[in-house]
Design a protein around this motif. Structure first.
Motif: not given
Length: 161
Positions: A59-75
């Motif tokens: 979980x985190x934020x992008x410019x203040x917007x709450x998001x649920x990041x998918x951890x992608x070690x291949x990206x």
């Protein structure tokens, strides 16, 4: 149905509705607890538990917007859905062609402030914005700054010293 049967029927319907509501609320509470337990902070160590979809989420934020990041070690880079980028007010800095699991696609580059639970930040991070991306992907541009280890069902992350 007689006039006296109605109160009894109404009582039974009310009881069943209350039972159904109790089951629904119990399921929602269980679902919330399961989501919350996917992220834990143990001192300075961030522990992510694999989700029901088989991926690690942070979980985190992008410019203040709450998001649920998918951890992608291949990206290689962090990528955001265009809908999220627009909601966060990110400005396109240039076109980009990206290769995803679904094939080649076009998008744009933008800068974003990324803040992750546990105190990890990447300010003014260059991100790739893609129109058909289903979820935000946290790539190696951020993950590479951290030390992480994996064991079955668990990803342990510590900031680099």
């Amino acid at each position: 149905m007689s006039h006296q049967d109605l109160p009894h029927t109404l009582k039974l319907m009310t009881i069943w509705l209350l039972i159904g509501l109790g089951i629904f609320l119990g399921f929602k509470l269980w679902e919330h607890e399961r989501e919350a337990s996917r992220f834990q902070l143990a001192g300075e160590v961030i522990v992510l538990t694999r989700g029901g979809d088989g991926h690690f989420h942070w979980p985190g934020r992008v410019d203040g917007i709450e998001v649920d990041f998918l951890v992608d070690t291949g990206a290689t880079t962090t990528a955001l859905p265009q809908v999220l980028a627009e909601r966060a007010g990110l400005k396109p800095l240039g076109a980009v062609r990206a290769h995803t699991a679904a094939g080649a696609t076009r998008g744009f580059l933008a800068r974003a402030d990324v803040a992750l639970e546990g105190g990890v930040r990447a300010d003014k991070l260059m991100v790739t914005v893609l129109p058909d991306l289903a979820a935000p992907l946290l790539g190696m541009d951020v993950l590479g700054r951290l030390h992480f280890s994996q064991k079955p069902g668990e990803l342990r992350i510590t900031p680099e010293p």
